[in-house]
Design an enzyme around this catalytic site. Structure first.
Site, PDB file in Angstrom:
ATOM      1  N   TYR A 205       0.931  -1.534  -0.194  1.00  0.00           N
ATOM      2  CA  TYR A 205       0.284   0.364  -0.100  1.00  0.00           C
ATOM      3  C   TYR A 205       0.479   1.633  -0.249  1.00  0.00           C
ATOM      4  O   TYR A 205       0.340   2.682   0.106  1.00  0.00           O
ATOM      5  CB  TYR A 205      -0.923   0.363   1.417  1.00  0.00           C
ATOM      6  CG  TYR A 205      -2.173  -0.646   0.891  1.00  0.00           C
ATOM      7  CD1 TYR A 205      -2.839  -0.708   0.318  1.00  0.00           C
ATOM      8  CD2 TYR A 205      -2.172  -2.239   1.747  1.00  0.00           C
ATOM      9  CE1 TYR A 205      -3.801  -1.727   0.189  1.00  0.00           C
ATOM     10  CE2 TYR A 205      -3.003  -2.901   1.941  1.00  0.00           C
ATOM     11  CZ  TYR A 205      -4.361  -2.920   0.630  1.00  0.00           C
ATOM     12  OH  TYR A 205      -5.164  -4.021   0.252  1.00  0.00           O
ATOM     13  N   HIS A 256      -5.666  -1.359   9.203  1.00  0.00           N
ATOM     14  CA  HIS A 256      -5.048  -2.093   7.911  1.00  0.00           C
ATOM     15  C   HIS A 256      -5.629  -0.821   7.127  1.00  0.00           C
ATOM     16  O   HIS A 256      -5.976   0.065   6.823  1.00  0.00           O
ATOM     17  CB  HIS A 256      -6.845  -3.364   7.368  1.00  0.00           C
ATOM     18  CG  HIS A 256      -6.118  -3.633   6.016  1.00  0.00           C
ATOM     19  ND1 HIS A 256      -6.164  -3.615   5.076  1.00  0.00           N
ATOM     20  CD2 HIS A 256      -5.920  -5.379   6.282  1.00  0.00           C
ATOM     21  CE1 HIS A 256      -5.901  -4.135   4.446  1.00  0.00           C
ATOM     22  NE2 HIS A 256      -5.468  -5.220   4.900  1.00  0.00           N
ATOM     23  N   PRO A 257      -4.173  -0.622   6.004  1.00  0.00           N
ATOM     24  CA  PRO A 257      -3.912   0.264   5.754  1.00  0.00           C
ATOM     25  C   PRO A 257      -4.615   0.254   4.749  1.00  0.00           C
ATOM     26  O   PRO A 257      -4.059   1.666   3.351  1.00  0.00           O
ATOM     27  CB  PRO A 257      -2.475   0.029   5.429  1.00  0.00           C
ATOM     28  CG  PRO A 257      -1.945  -1.421   5.300  1.00  0.00           C
ATOM     29  CD  PRO A 257      -3.271  -1.649   6.070  1.00  0.00           C
ATOM     30  N   CYS A 258      -5.474  -0.437   3.650  1.00  0.00           N
ATOM     31  CA  CYS A 258      -6.147   0.204   2.520  1.00  0.00           C
ATOM     32  C   CYS A 258      -6.399   0.999   2.299  1.00  0.00           C
ATOM     33  O   CYS A 258      -7.038   1.906   0.833  1.00  0.00           O
ATOM     34  CB  CYS A 258      -7.242  -0.778   2.391  1.00  0.00           C
ATOM     35  SG  CYS A 258      -8.315  -0.937   3.793  1.00  0.00           S
ATOM     36  N   ARG A 259      -6.478   1.509   2.708  1.00  0.00           N
ATOM     37  CA  ARG A 259      -7.473   3.066   2.558  1.00  0.00           C
ATOM     38  C   ARG A 259      -6.569   4.268   3.058  1.00  0.00           C
ATOM     39  O   ARG A 259      -7.447   5.501   2.902  1.00  0.00           O
ATOM     40  CB  ARG A 259      -8.859   3.549   3.669  1.00  0.00           C
ATOM     41  CG  ARG A 259     -10.295   2.604   3.368  1.00  0.00           C
ATOM     42  CD  ARG A 259     -10.128   2.820   1.834  1.00  0.00           C
ATOM     43  NE  ARG A 259     -11.134   3.959   1.280  1.00  0.00           N
ATOM     44  CZ  ARG A 259     -11.443   4.389  -0.067  1.00  0.00           C
ATOM     45  NH1 ARG A 259     -11.120   3.672  -0.704  1.00  0.00           N
ATOM     46  NH2 ARG A 259     -11.827   5.480   0.281  1.00  0.00           N
TER      47      ARG A 259
END
Length: 313
Positions: A205, A256-259
């Site tokens: 990410y 979680h780093p998805c955003r």
């Protein structure tokens, strides 16, 4: 870990193995960091906030694209005085929750309001104007209060004959009962937890990633599931997952780093619209500020008093 998460982690791991790390800056364009920018921002965080430090971690898990002595950042023994659920109502009443990104109902809270407990107490405090202060109630001067100059009225201790003045049947000396202090019910005690927070670089990410290691009041390791009690209910089980730490043994709770990149891009855009030119070495200060909405009761240091960047006006 659910099947979809396992499949995603397997795919993510494969991509990380076959692709190189980001080397070209896209800080303003995408809200992401290159490896060198992550190290630069980490150095600045450690410099401004001494509670944070670089760690090398498990030698077998070191990432070759990061300096061996700067694999991840960590701050230890961070207090967590109450559970996240206990402040949810305070935030709503303060009107401080603002969604930075609400696409697909996957928004992040940019900030949060202040608790209102003290405000309630202040409402019950009497006004000074309501107090009836008159001359009759004023305190007398010290000489008058203790008898003034009339020293003759004060008995001389030498005149007392100890044998004649012993009170043999003093009720106070015959008191057979006494007060016993009892510990409060355990259910009414709010247990103070502490946390070790670490920040790693997520190669997939291309953003920082926060990991949580919690301890109870006896310094016993908290199960990752209990850590969820200290996560905003808007994010628990949704953006906070239980996974293997990339540099430390065992399972850890992680945001979680998805955003992360999308949220950081929006924050950067807002600053630039206000005439502030964000600097990449300040990235982690902004990042930790918006992380505070996910873990609002974990009181880590991210130094509010800092220059966000150079003003273009």
């Amino acid at each position: 870990m659910v099947l979809s998460q396992k499949l995603h982690e397997a795919f993510k791991g494969t991509v990380e193995r076959i692709t190189g790390p980001r080397t070209i800056s896209a800080f303003k364009e995408k809200g992401v960091l290159s490896v060198s920018e992550f190290v630069l921002a980490g150095d600045n965080l450690v410099s401004k906030c001494p509670t944070w430090s670089w760690e090398s971690g498990d030698a077998s898990k070191r990432k070759p694209y990061l300096p061996s002595d700067k694999q991840f950042l960590i701050t230890r023994n961070v207090p967590c005085l109450r559970r996240a659920a206990s402040v949810a109502e305070d935030y709503e009443a303060a009107g401080g929750e603002v969604l930075v990104d609400d696409e697909d109902n996957d928004g992040w809270l940019a900030t949060h309001g202040k608790p209102k407990d003290k405000g309630k107490e202040e409402d019950n405090l009497p006004s000074m104007d309501a107090l009836d202060i008159n001359e009759k109630n004023t305190i007398q001067s010290i000489p008058t209060y203790f008898g003034g100059e009339e020293d003759d009225d004060i008995p001389d201790m030498e005149e007392f004959d100890e044998a004649d003045n012993v009170v043999e049947n003093d009720p106070a000396t015959l008191q057979s009962t006494y007060l016993v202090a009892h510990e409060p019910d355990d259910d009414n005690i709010l247990r103070t937890r502490t946390y070790d927070l670490s920040i790693t670089y997520d190669k997939y990410y291309q953003t920082p990633r926060v990991w949580l290691t919690g301890y109870d009041e006896s310094r016993m390791l908290l199960q990752p599931e209990l850590v969820m009690e200290d996560v905003s209910q808007d994010h628990a089980r949704k953006t906070v997952t239980i996974e293997d730490h990339p540099h430390l043994p065992g399972k850890h709770a992680s945001v979680h780093p998805c955003r992360h990149g999308a949220v950081m891009k929006k924050i950067i855009d807002v600053l630039m619209s206000r005439g502030v030119e964000p600097e990449v070495d300040k990235y982690l200060f902004l990042f930790l500020k918006f992380m505070a909405s996910v873990i609002p009761t974990i009181e880590y240091d991210y130094t509010m008093d800092f220059d966000l960047g150079s003003s273009s006006t």
